[in-house]
Design a protein around this motif. Structure first.
Motif, PDB file in Angstrom:
ATOM      1  N   PHE A 228       1.758  -2.927  -2.959  1.00  0.00           N
ATOM      2  CA  PHE A 228       2.863  -2.403  -3.755  1.00  0.00           C
ATOM      3  C   PHE A 228       3.926  -1.804  -2.839  1.00  0.00           C
ATOM      4  O   PHE A 228       3.632  -1.279  -1.750  1.00  0.00           O
ATOM      5  CB  PHE A 228       2.367  -1.318  -4.718  1.00  0.00           C
ATOM      6  CG  PHE A 228       1.850  -1.851  -6.021  1.00  0.00           C
ATOM      7  CD1 PHE A 228       2.721  -2.209  -7.034  1.00  0.00           C
ATOM      8  CD2 PHE A 228       0.486  -1.990  -6.234  1.00  0.00           C
ATOM      9  CE1 PHE A 228       2.250  -2.689  -8.236  1.00  0.00           C
ATOM     10  CE2 PHE A 228      -0.002  -2.468  -7.429  1.00  0.00           C
ATOM     11  CZ  PHE A 228       0.880  -2.834  -8.442  1.00  0.00           C
ATOM     12  N   ARG A 229       5.161  -1.878  -3.331  1.00  0.00           N
ATOM     13  CA  ARG A 229       6.286  -1.257  -2.637  1.00  0.00           C
ATOM     14  C   ARG A 229       7.098  -0.503  -3.681  1.00  0.00           C
ATOM     15  O   ARG A 229       7.489  -1.072  -4.705  1.00  0.00           O
ATOM     16  CB  ARG A 229       7.127  -2.327  -1.946  1.00  0.00           C
ATOM     17  CG  ARG A 229       8.273  -1.796  -1.112  1.00  0.00           C
ATOM     18  CD  ARG A 229       8.814  -2.865  -0.168  1.00  0.00           C
ATOM     19  NE  ARG A 229       9.165  -4.091  -0.858  1.00  0.00           N
ATOM     20  CZ  ARG A 229       9.474  -5.241  -0.251  1.00  0.00           C
ATOM     21  NH1 ARG A 229       9.463  -5.310   1.069  1.00  0.00           N
ATOM     22  NH2 ARG A 229       9.778  -6.317  -0.955  1.00  0.00           N
ATOM     23  N   ALA A 230       7.362   0.787  -3.430  1.00  0.00           N
ATOM     24  CA  ALA A 230       8.091   1.631  -4.372  1.00  0.00           C
ATOM     25  C   ALA A 230       9.378   2.114  -3.729  1.00  0.00           C
ATOM     26  O   ALA A 230       9.350   2.735  -2.664  1.00  0.00           O
ATOM     27  CB  ALA A 230       7.235   2.821  -4.795  1.00  0.00           C
ATOM     28  N   ASP A 231      10.491   1.805  -4.360  1.00  0.00           N
ATOM     29  CA  ASP A 231      11.809   2.199  -3.836  1.00  0.00           C
ATOM     30  C   ASP A 231      11.989   1.770  -2.390  1.00  0.00           C
ATOM     31  O   ASP A 231      12.556   2.495  -1.559  1.00  0.00           O
ATOM     32  CB  ASP A 231      12.003   3.717  -3.956  1.00  0.00           C
ATOM     33  CG  ASP A 231      11.987   4.195  -5.400  1.00  0.00           C
ATOM     34  OD1 ASP A 231      12.460   3.445  -6.264  1.00  0.00           O
ATOM     35  OD2 ASP A 231      11.479   5.299  -5.653  1.00  0.00           O
ATOM     36  N   GLY A 232      11.480   0.590  -2.071  1.00  0.00           N
ATOM     37  CA  GLY A 232      11.623   0.045  -0.732  1.00  0.00           C
ATOM     38  C   GLY A 232      10.601   0.535   0.267  1.00  0.00           C
ATOM     39  O   GLY A 232      10.612   0.093   1.422  1.00  0.00           O
ATOM     40  N   HIS A 233       9.700   1.431  -0.142  1.00  0.00           N
ATOM     41  CA  HIS A 233       8.711   2.006   0.774  1.00  0.00           C
ATOM     42  C   HIS A 233       7.338   1.384   0.528  1.00  0.00           C
ATOM     43  O   HIS A 233       6.839   1.402  -0.602  1.00  0.00           O
ATOM     44  CB  HIS A 233       8.631   3.519   0.586  1.00  0.00           C
ATOM     45  CG  HIS A 233       9.913   4.234   0.837  1.00  0.00           C
ATOM     46  ND1 HIS A 233      10.469   4.361   2.092  1.00  0.00           N
ATOM     47  CD2 HIS A 233      10.781   4.849  -0.023  1.00  0.00           C
ATOM     48  CE1 HIS A 233      11.591   5.040   2.020  1.00  0.00           C
ATOM     49  NE2 HIS A 233      11.812   5.348   0.739  1.00  0.00           N
TER      50      HIS A 233
END
Length: 259
Positions: free
Chosen positions: A177-182
């Motif tokens: 998973f990647r959240a807000d590009g992180h």
């Protein structure tokens, strides 16, 4: 990817309230799944010979300084600890074995192991888990933080993205998973051989970051558009998680009344 909203029992006040016994939202002993119940040709959790393909590593050894040193995986949400919710989600996905790295926190049916040195960081925890014989034949490994608010949604999203047995040759080495590009390294599923190879060339795991270990893998990213990889780092995070649960419970009750 859209994930169904939260539902379940009312929240409990206090950081570490004892989970309820019985009733909605209470932690239940995971039901064991047997290979005979699953189709090895189509179910991505099984190898062609019917053996379990997915194991799991749950990291539970952080210091939790912003929460006063409390054991975050034992924080209670909707009547069950975060760790119990994670173990239940993994059991429902057919993941076995499950290795928990950190101090023994409860009597969960997992393999407990301690990283060296204690509090040596997530890569040291991974190295300790991979040293266990229980993971020797596991093909894919779910890597999860022990303080996820919605582990059932994270596990479902990762396992649902795993290729079927016939497509393994073309599979990536990781799905994360990647959240807000992180990158959310502790919300991913990894090919065990790829992580073992990365560990072998890394050097001292206690001095390494997850990016240093895992960033060179061939990764397929899942964009977290619904915030399902949220964890609990501060009292505000815990308050938000419980408030979200309360709102979801209220909405579910209203929908039930009108249906």
């Amino acid at each position: 990817m859209r994930i169904p909203p939260l539902g379940g029992a009312r929240r409990r006040d206090g950081l570490c309230d004892r989970p309820r016994r019985g009733g909605a939202g209470a932690s239940r002993r995971p039901r064991r799944r047997h290979g005979a119940e699953l189709n090895a040709r189509t179910d991505p959790r099984l190898a062609p010979d019917g053996a379990a393909r997915i194991g799991a590593i749950v990291l539970v050894g952080g210091r939790a300084r912003r929460l006063g040193g409390i054991a975050k995986p034992l924080l209670v949400l909707a009547g069950a600890s975060l760790l119990a919710r994670t173990v239940t989600a993994l059991a429902g996905a057919g993941a076995a074995p499950v290795v928990a790295v950190g101090p023994r926190l409860d009597d969960s049916e997992v393999v407990w192991v301690r990283e060296d040195p204690p509090f040596g960081g997530p890569v040291a925890a991974l190295a300790a888990a991979f040293a266990r014989d229980e993971l020797a034949n596991t093909e894919w490994l779910l890597l999860l933080a022990g303080d996820l608010v919605r582990p059932e949604a994270v596990v479902a999203g990762l396992c649902g993205s795993l290729p079927a047995a016939e497509g393994l040759a073309e599979a990536s080495e990781a799905i994360v998973f990647r959240a807000d590009g992180h990158p959310q390294w502790l919300a991913g599923i990894y090919r065990a051989t790829a992580v073992r190879a990365a560990l072998a060339t890394l050097g001292d795991p206690a001095a390494a970051s997850c990016r240093a270990l895992l960033g060179g893998l061939a990764i397929r990213w899942i964009e977290d558009q619904d915030g399902i990889t949220a964890d609990v780092d501060t009292p505000a995070d815990l308050h938000r998680a419980r408030a979200d649960r309360t709102r979801a419970d209220r909405a579910a009750a209203e929908n039930e009344e009108t249906s």
